[in-house]
Design a protein around this motif. Structure first.
Motif, PDB file in Angstrom:
ATOM      1  N   MET A 177       0.839  -1.204   0.000  1.00  0.00           N
ATOM      2  CA  MET A 177       0.000   0.000   0.000  1.00  0.00           C
ATOM      3  C   MET A 177       0.873   1.253   0.000  1.00  0.00           C
ATOM      4  O   MET A 177       1.860   1.328   0.708  1.00  0.00           O
TER       5      MET A 177
ATOM      6  N   GLY B  47      -8.453   8.762  -4.145  1.00  0.00           N
ATOM      7  CA  GLY B  47      -7.689   7.615  -3.679  1.00  0.00           C
ATOM      8  C   GLY B  47      -6.379   8.011  -3.032  1.00  0.00           C
ATOM      9  O   GLY B  47      -5.970   7.446  -2.013  1.00  0.00           O
TER      10      GLY B  47
ATOM     11  N   VAL C 227      -8.458   1.177   4.078  1.00  0.00           N
ATOM     12  CA  VAL C 227      -9.514   0.516   3.317  1.00  0.00           C
ATOM     13  C   VAL C 227     -10.171   1.470   2.336  1.00  0.00           C
ATOM     14  O   VAL C 227     -10.475   1.103   1.198  1.00  0.00           O
TER      15      VAL C 227
ATOM     16  N   SER D 238      -8.835   4.010   0.789  1.00  0.00           N
ATOM     17  CA  SER D 238      -7.946   4.192  -0.352  1.00  0.00           C
ATOM     18  C   SER D 238      -7.990   2.988  -1.282  1.00  0.00           C
ATOM     19  O   SER D 238      -8.051   3.135  -2.509  1.00  0.00           O
ATOM     20  N   ALA D 239      -7.965   1.783  -0.692  1.00  0.00           N
ATOM     21  CA  ALA D 239      -8.035   0.563  -1.492  1.00  0.00           C
ATOM     22  C   ALA D 239      -9.339   0.496  -2.277  1.00  0.00           C
ATOM     23  O   ALA D 239      -9.367   0.076  -3.435  1.00  0.00           O
TER      24      ALA D 239
ATOM     25  N   GLN E  98      -9.088   2.709  -5.247  1.00  0.00           N
ATOM     26  CA  GLN E  98      -8.221   2.116  -6.266  1.00  0.00           C
ATOM     27  C   GLN E  98      -8.964   1.066  -7.074  1.00  0.00           C
ATOM     28  O   GLN E  98      -8.860   1.024  -8.306  1.00  0.00           O
ATOM     29  N   VAL E  99      -9.721   0.216  -6.385  1.00  0.00           N
ATOM     30  CA  VAL E  99     -10.491  -0.816  -7.087  1.00  0.00           C
ATOM     31  C   VAL E  99     -11.546  -0.176  -7.987  1.00  0.00           C
ATOM     32  O   VAL E  99     -11.726  -0.572  -9.146  1.00  0.00           O
TER      33      VAL E  99
ATOM     34  N   TRP F 146      -2.012   0.921  -9.193  1.00  0.00           N
ATOM     35  CA  TRP F 146      -0.865   0.833  -8.281  1.00  0.00           C
ATOM     36  C   TRP F 146       0.456   0.842  -9.024  1.00  0.00           C
ATOM     37  O   TRP F 146       1.485   1.214  -8.480  1.00  0.00           O
TER      38      TRP F 146
END
Length: 268
Positions: free
Chosen positions: A1, A167, A173, A175-176, A179-180, A225
């Motif tokens: 991360m 993001g 969580v 941020s993730a 990203q998704v 990423w």
């Protein structure tokens, strides 16, 4: 991360020139050029074309999102870099004719600079928490779609810079999740218009179609990423690269399309 607060702290120093970001920008220009050459040379270079098609858009969108970290929430409208936006608009118009000559009817009617233009305004609206500045480009993109002037990657693509920004501003969580969501949105933007229509109307399952490699390649590279990690690695090298005047990359986009159009004409 990724340590997102480090991005925020770094970009709070708006006067600092970032060699790593310049390097990413040069890599984006190189990838874009290869992408366009492969497009006119397809199908002989179709595999390379797929890879470049994935890497290029998100690199530009990520750069736009990273630049927004310089702006504090609530930044006055008069403090925004309108001159830079005006230059982008100028070169978007200049690039339109060679864009159509290079790629013809096989691509979206409007070039990528128009998409970035509306995406930048929407991004500023998110940063400033200004609903009008968010709605205006969204309405413009929708209007262009209705009249048949589809933006490059579609009207949904204008939200990508803002999604990247959110993001980078988030942690853990949240941020993730951004990203998704950004990856899925980018995958959607890579779908050809006919497949998008089929997916929305339930007339076909796009992932099993002949164009599936585009979507799968996008998800495999996971640009959300890949590009930030590349930036962090380059940042350790303390690079000092020529970045050119403010208008250079927009001018390069218009200029290289003339050469691509010439190559396309020779291959006919």
């Amino acid at each position: 991360m990724i340590a997102h607060p480090a991005f925020v702290r770094h970009w709070s120093r708006a006067s600092a020139r970032d060699g790593a970001l310049d390097a990413v920008r040069w890599l984006a220009v190189l990838a874009m050029t290869i992408d366009h050459l492969c497009y006119v040379l397809s199908p002989r270079l179709d595999g390379i074309y797929v890879l470049m098609r994935v890497a290029v858009p998100f690199t530009f969108f990520w750069i736009a999102g990273l630049h927004a970290l310089k702006l504090a929430p609530g930044t006055p409208a008069r403090a925004l870099p309108w001159r830079s936006l005006g230059l982008m608009a100028l070169f978007a118009v200049i690039a339109q004719a060679p864009y159509r000559m290079a790629f013809g009817a096989g691509t979206d009617p409007l070039n990528i600079l128009f998409t970035l233009l509306l995406g930048q305004v929407l991004l500023w609206g998110v940063v400033r928490r200004d609903p009008l500045m968010v709605l205006a480009p969204a309405c413009m993109a929708f209007t262009l779609e209705v009249v048949g002037l589809r933006l490059c990657y579609g009207m949904v693509a204008i939200v990508l810079p803002a999604m990247v920004y959110l993001g980078l501003r988030s942690e853990g969580v949240r941020s993730a999740a951004w990203q998704v969501l950004t990856a899925l949105t980018l995958a959607y933007c890579h779908m050809p218009a006919k497949q998008t229509e089929a997916l929305l109307t339930g007339q076909g399952w796009v992932w099993l179609s002949s164009q599936a490699p585009y979507a799968f390649a996008m998800m495999a590279l996971v640009s959300v990423w890949l590009v930030p990690h590349l930036y962090l690695r380059l940042h350790r090298w303390d690079l000092h690269l020529w970045h050119g005047p403010r208008w250079f990359f927009h001018a390069y986009y218009a200029g290289h399309l003339v050469l691509i159009a010439a190559v396309a004409a020779l291959l006919k």
